[in-house]
Motif scaffolding. Structure first.
Motif: not given
Length: 243
Positions: A79, A83, A138-140, A142-143, A148, A174, A177-178, A181
């Motif tokens: 992830g 991002i 998921g990172g893609q 999510g961004g 995500p 999640i 990843m947040q 971001a």
């Protein structure tokens, strides 16, 4: 809109998102965003949803999921690589088309799976490369969408993971990843000064929704949990496709 009405809608959105997220392990942004994106500008609403979704796992604790450290690590590594790609796409591609396309795929998946024969129960063990690839996707996503958890959730559902294993993988992913971001947004000085105020107003609703979601999680069986996941995926996909 008067401040009181705005704050009430903010609390309702956060409560609903926290309840769903603590029950299913994902979909905070899909649920809360249906309201927040109508009362706030995207650059105010999206960071707020990220911050609130980070707050759900600490409130829930580890009581509702079976944590798998190695699997989560490989998801996070993938992830973290995804991002920056999402940021590049945001700057150089028509992200509306990407979001709509992904939403249609998610909605079709959620609509098809109830008609498929029952899946065999799986385990959290799988290929490290595949786990990292799922995290990358998921990172893609999510961004681009602030969701995500959608791809890891589909991956877990396809493997028939028990609800505790699924939450133990998806919810920590999640949250991390947040955080990443938000760190990127902070570095670029893209966070609204009002974020702290909105977050403070949201805390009671965030706590109440998370606690009630955990109660619901403990009382739902595996079949009901999977149906809930598919309904939320359908809602998430439709919200993106119709955006």
């Amino acid at each position: 809109m008067p401040d009181l009405a705005t704050n009430i809608l903010l609390s309702v959105a956060v409560f609903a998102g926290a309840f769903v997220s603590s029950l299913a392990g994902f979909a905070f942004s899909a649920v809360a965003g249906a309201i927040l994106l109508r009362i706030f500008q995207p650059m105010e609403a999206v960071p707020l949803m990220m911050a609130c979704s980070i707050g759900v796992p600490p409130i829930c604790g580890r009581c509702a999921g079976t944590f798998s450290g190695k699997a989560v690590c490989f998801l996070v590594v993938g992830g973290a690589l995804g991002i920056p790609v999402a940021i590049y796409l945001l700057q150089n591609a028509d992200t509306h088309i990407l979001r709509v396309g992904f939403g249609i795929i998610v909605a079709l998946y959620a609509g098809y799976m109830p008609f498929r024969r029952t899946l065999a129960r799986g385990t959290a063990t799988t290929s490290r490369r595949l786990t990292a690839l799922i995290g990358f996707g998921g990172g893609q996503v999510g961004g681009l969408t602030a969701m995500p958890g959608a791809i890891p959730t589909i991956w877990c559902d396809m493997r028939g993971l028990p609800k505790s294993d699924q939450r133990g993988l998806v919810q920590p992913f999640i949250a991390i990843m947040q955080v990443l971001a938000l760190a990127l947004l902070l570095e670029r000085q893209s966070l609204s000064p009002k974020l702290v105020i909105d977050l403070a107003i949201s805390l009671p609703a965030l706590f109440a929704g998370s606690v009630l979601g955990i109660v619901a999680f403990r009382n739902i069986d595996e079949v009901g949990f999977r149906r809930t996941i598919l309904v939320l995926l359908l809602i998430s996909g439709a919200s993106l496709a119709l955006a």
